[in-house]
Design a protein around this motif. Structure first.
Motif, PDB file in Angstrom:
ATOM      1  N   PHE A 114       0.830  -1.204   0.000  1.00 54.62           N
ATOM      2  CA  PHE A 114       0.000   0.000   0.000  1.00 54.62           C
ATOM      3  C   PHE A 114       0.867   1.257   0.000  1.00 54.62           C
ATOM      4  N   LEU A 115       1.978   1.218   0.730  1.00 55.85           N
ATOM      5  CA  LEU A 115       2.868   2.384   0.822  1.00 55.85           C
ATOM      6  C   LEU A 115       4.072   2.282  -0.115  1.00 55.85           C
ATOM      7  N   GLY A 116       4.185   1.172  -0.822  1.00 59.74           N
ATOM      8  CA  GLY A 116       5.304   1.009  -1.742  1.00 59.74           C
ATOM      9  C   GLY A 116       6.641   0.875  -1.045  1.00 59.74           C
ATOM     10  N   LEU A 117       6.666   0.254   0.132  1.00 59.44           N
ATOM     11  CA  LEU A 117       7.906   0.132   0.897  1.00 59.44           C
ATOM     12  C   LEU A 117       8.821  -0.917   0.272  1.00 59.44           C
ATOM     13  N   GLN A 118      10.117  -0.714   0.417  1.00 59.39           N
ATOM     14  CA  GLN A 118      11.112  -1.649  -0.100  1.00 59.39           C
ATOM     15  C   GLN A 118      11.504  -2.627   1.009  1.00 59.39           C
ATOM     16  N   VAL A 119      10.980  -3.831   0.935  1.00 61.17           N
ATOM     17  CA  VAL A 119      11.265  -4.870   1.922  1.00 61.17           C
ATOM     18  C   VAL A 119      11.674  -6.134   1.173  1.00 61.17           C
ATOM     19  N   GLN A 120      12.817  -6.679   1.545  1.00 63.48           N
ATOM     20  CA  GLN A 120      13.305  -7.886   0.879  1.00 63.48           C
ATOM     21  C   GLN A 120      12.539  -9.122   1.344  1.00 63.48           C
ATOM     22  N   ASN A 121      12.533  -9.360   2.644  1.00 66.33           N
ATOM     23  CA  ASN A 121      11.861 -10.534   3.210  1.00 66.33           C
ATOM     24  C   ASN A 121      10.930 -10.096   4.331  1.00 66.33           C
ATOM     25  N   MET A 122       9.642 -10.320   4.135  1.00 71.22           N
ATOM     26  CA  MET A 122       8.662  -9.963   5.148  1.00 71.22           C
ATOM     27  C   MET A 122       8.428 -11.159   6.062  1.00 71.22           C
ATOM     28  N   PRO A 123       8.637 -11.016   7.372  1.00 71.18           N
ATOM     29  CA  PRO A 123       8.394 -12.145   8.290  1.00 71.18           C
ATOM     30  C   PRO A 123       6.919 -12.482   8.362  1.00 71.18           C
ATOM     31  N   ALA A 124       6.617 -13.657   8.939  1.00 67.24           N
ATOM     32  CA  ALA A 124       5.236 -14.117   9.010  1.00 67.24           C
ATOM     33  C   ALA A 124       4.542 -13.732  10.307  1.00 67.24           C
ATOM     34  N   ASP A 125       5.312 -13.438  11.387  1.00 63.73           N
ATOM     35  CA  ASP A 125       4.695 -13.134  12.669  1.00 63.73           C
ATOM     36  C   ASP A 125       4.324 -11.664  12.766  1.00 63.73           C
ATOM     37  N   PHE A 126       3.354 -11.356  13.620  1.00 63.09           N
ATOM     38  CA  PHE A 126       2.768 -10.025  13.708  1.00 63.09           C
ATOM     39  C   PHE A 126       3.791  -8.968  14.119  1.00 63.09           C
ATOM     40  N   PHE A 127       4.494  -9.211  15.213  1.00 61.69           N
ATOM     41  CA  PHE A 127       5.452  -8.213  15.691  1.00 61.69           C
ATOM     42  C   PHE A 127       6.630  -8.079  14.737  1.00 61.69           C
ATOM     43  N   GLY A 128       6.993  -9.187  14.070  1.00 61.80           N
ATOM     44  CA  GLY A 128       8.049  -9.101  13.066  1.00 61.80           C
ATOM     45  C   GLY A 128       7.637  -8.231  11.893  1.00 61.80           C
ATOM     46  N   ILE A 129       6.365  -8.347  11.490  1.00 66.68           N
ATOM     47  CA  ILE A 129       5.857  -7.510  10.400  1.00 66.68           C
ATOM     48  C   ILE A 129       5.895  -6.036  10.798  1.00 66.68           C
ATOM     49  N   LEU A 130       5.414  -5.725  12.013  1.00 66.48           N
ATOM     50  CA  LEU A 130       5.397  -4.328  12.467  1.00 66.48           C
ATOM     51  C   LEU A 130       6.810  -3.762  12.541  1.00 66.48           C
ATOM     52  N   SER A 131       7.758  -4.549  13.052  1.00 66.37           N
ATOM     53  CA  SER A 131       9.139  -4.076  13.159  1.00 66.37           C
ATOM     54  C   SER A 131       9.733  -3.830  11.776  1.00 66.37           C
ATOM     55  N   THR A 132       9.487  -4.747  10.846  1.00 62.39           N
ATOM     56  CA  THR A 132      10.023  -4.591   9.490  1.00 62.39           C
ATOM     57  C   THR A 132       9.418  -3.377   8.803  1.00 62.39           C
ATOM     58  N   LEU A 133       8.112  -3.171   8.968  1.00 65.37           N
ATOM     59  CA  LEU A 133       7.471  -2.005   8.361  1.00 65.37           C
ATOM     60  C   LEU A 133       8.013  -0.710   8.949  1.00 65.37           C
TER      61      LEU A 133
END
Length: 569
Positions: free
Chosen positions: A164-183
């Motif tokens: 939605f925001l066009g962020l550059q992320v190589q590997n997105m984790p599957a867990d909730f807090f991991g997703i929030l931290s990566t974002l």
């Protein structure tokens, strides 16, 4: 009384007899089929195919797969479910509920093992239908269903923030807090063009959803606009903007290289029993979630068309579809509520509409696949954001105060466990909590009422409800406070006794015999009488101590005039 069809709905064939263990609904639906019904089914099928096109690709991308995986699933599984299913209007295909589970399986075990897990779930679903377990799915409490549905909706929305925001992320984790931290760490890479495009698409979909029904009430011609969903309009306009304005946003072509214009060949992954052992839990989750989603969808369809589906036939069809589809590049499939409702509102009469829906998507893949290269991923994210919002039962959170504390605890615990931990854990905990709540509620309905008597050597009690393992304490309390001469039990209002209740009654009978207290049982009938005979209670107490009602039991317990009132010897 049988279910009556809604006004204007075609009269459907009755539910097939139970003697047919495998009888797809299409067999009965085609009886008396004519050209007019076929024309309506073709129109409905084409409409649903247009609706399914963006959703199928969006669900696949959000699950960590290529967009064609969603299209192949909608084509192959959609065709199999329509031809073999137990509902005449249900549309099968990829669903948003699977996104979190599929993404987790791909991240942990790889794509090859997703194929195996999906095929295993298909075998489980077919077995559930074959052994007539379709109706058991309905016993899952609504609090559990709402809890994990809302949790999945939150996870879908969070997982789409990156696109939605066009962020550059190589590997997105599957867990909730991991997703929030990566974002959080990827926020500096915000793409304003992608964000603006996604926001515009989301607003267009929302406005289209709200405005078109109002226009229809004022202008007759507006009803034709309802046949085109807002997601398709947003997707077409966003694709044109990217192609004409050369916007620097990520597209299906830039990430996946486009969509192949042919169906895939059979692919057979490496299989080993050691791998299958680790995939048993994910496969079970896929099977249960798919079964719940499909049968809930079929029940919604039943209410709209006035016909009852065959849940066991539907599960067997889902099982066949989920066993076959992954070997041709697909993902897990189930019945889909949004597409099924669209199918019904578009005038579908039989599973032929589901077949036409699959053929429509096949033609799109064969003829228009190159056009998908310019579809922006930001637009797909906006569609999924809207799907996540519609998927959740958010009003349940507002109305929680209206429900009992156990209901609130179950719903909220399943919701938070789904979001924070894992869907499998959430469903397991939710079912355990619901079972404990049910046991507590039923045990609280089982009660013992003492009967006031003038004779202090005789006690009488009326038992109500079900004497099961959660309510045996009532009998244990009687055993701890035995009278001097006779104990009279009125079981007329006892509707059920399980093995634990029977064992407790046997213990009471033994305790009475040891204490030389006469045990009189009144009102045994139906299931309680049957279990009393089979467990040996009747033999232990004696037929002479069984009476039809409390009055005759009390008369038998009363001492004879001038008789001895001391405890029996």
């Amino acid at each position: 009384m049988a279910d009556l069809p809604t006004p204007g709905a075609p009269i459907s064939a009755p539910t097939p007899p139970r003697s047919h263990w495998f009888r797809p609904r299409i067999v009965a639906a085609l009886q008396g089929y004519n050209r007019q019904l076929f024309a309506q089914d073709v129109g409905a099928g084409i409409t649903v195919g247009v609706v399914a096109l963006p959703l199928a690709m969006a669900f696949a991308i959000a699950s960590g797969l290529k967009p064609e995986a969603g299209l192949f699933t909608a084509i192959i599984a959609g065709l199999l479910i329509a031809v073999l299913g137990g509902s005449r209007v249900q549309i099968g295909g990829p669903a948003g509920a699977f996104i979190v589970i599929v993404y987790g399986i791909v991240e942990r075990y790889g794509l090859a093992n997703l194929i195996i897990a999906t095929a295993m779930s298909g075998v489980m679903q077919f077995a559930m239908g074959f052994f007539k377990a379709g109706t058991l799915i309905r016993f899952i409490p609504i609090s559990v269903v709402i809890g994990f549905t809302n949790g999945i909706a939150v996870l879908i929305a969070v997982s789409q923030i990156k696109e939605f925001l066009g962020l550059q992320v190589q590997n997105m984790p599957a867990d909730f807090f991991g997703i929030l931290s990566t974002l959080h760490h990827a926020l500096p890479s915000l793409n304003l063009n992608a964000a603006a495009l996604a926001l515009a698409c989301l607003l267009l979909i929302v406005v289209w959803q709200l405005a078109i029904p109002r226009l229809e009430r004022r202008y007759h011609w507006a009803k034709h606009l309802l046949l085109v969903p807002g997601s398709v309009v947003a997707l077409v306009l966003a694709t044109l903007c990217v192609a004409l304005l050369q916007l620097p946003v990520e597209t299906i072509g830039s990430r996946f290289g486009g969509i192949p214009s042919a169906l895939p060949a059979l692919q057979w992954p490496e299989f080993s029993w050691s791998t299958a052992r680790f995939l048993f839990i994910p496969a079970t989750t896929l099977a249960l979630l798919g079964s719940i989603e499909s049968l809930l969808c079929a029940r919604v369809a039943d209410g709209m068309i006035g016909e009852r589906h065959d849940p066991n036939q539907e599960l067997m069809a889902q099982g066949i579809a989920n066993f076959v589809t992954p070997f041709f590049g697909g993902m897990p499939a189930t019945g889909t509520i949004a597409r099924t409702v669209t199918n019904i509102k578009s005038g579908a009469n039989s599973p032929i509409a589901g077949v036409v829906h699959a053929m429509t998507l096949l033609l799109v893949v064969l003829l228009a696949a190159p056009l998908a290269r310019n579809i922006p991923l930001a637009a797909m994210a906006a569609i999924l954001m809207f799907v996540a919002w519609n998927m959740g039962e958010w009003r349940e959170f507002v109305h929680l105060r209206q429900y009992r504390v156990p209901y609130r605890i179950t719903l909220l615990s399943v919701f938070f466990l789904t979001v924070v931990f894992d869907l499998t854990v959430a469903v397991e905990v939710g079912l355990v909590a619901a079972c404990l709540t049910f046991i507590y509620r039923i045990s609280s309905l089982t009660r013992s009422e003492p009967v006031t008597l003038a004779d202090p050597g005789v006690q009488a009690h009326r038992l109500y409800g079900a004497l099961f393992f959660g309510a045996v304490k009532l009998i244990e309390e009687l055993q701890d406070h035995l009278p001097q001469r006779a104990l009279v039990l009125d079981l007329k209002n006892l509707i059920y006794i399980d093995s634990s209740g029977a064992d407790t009654l046997l213990d009471l009978a033994h305790a009475c015999a040891k204490a030389h207290v006469r045990l009189i049982v009144c009102g045994l009938a139906h299931q309680p009488m049957d279990i009393a005979r089979r467990c040996g209670l009747v033999h232990l107490v004696g037929e002479s101590q069984l009476f039809p009602d409390l009055a005759s039991g009390l008369n038998a317990a009363a001492p004879e005039p001038g008789g001895d009132t001391s405890p029996a010897s």
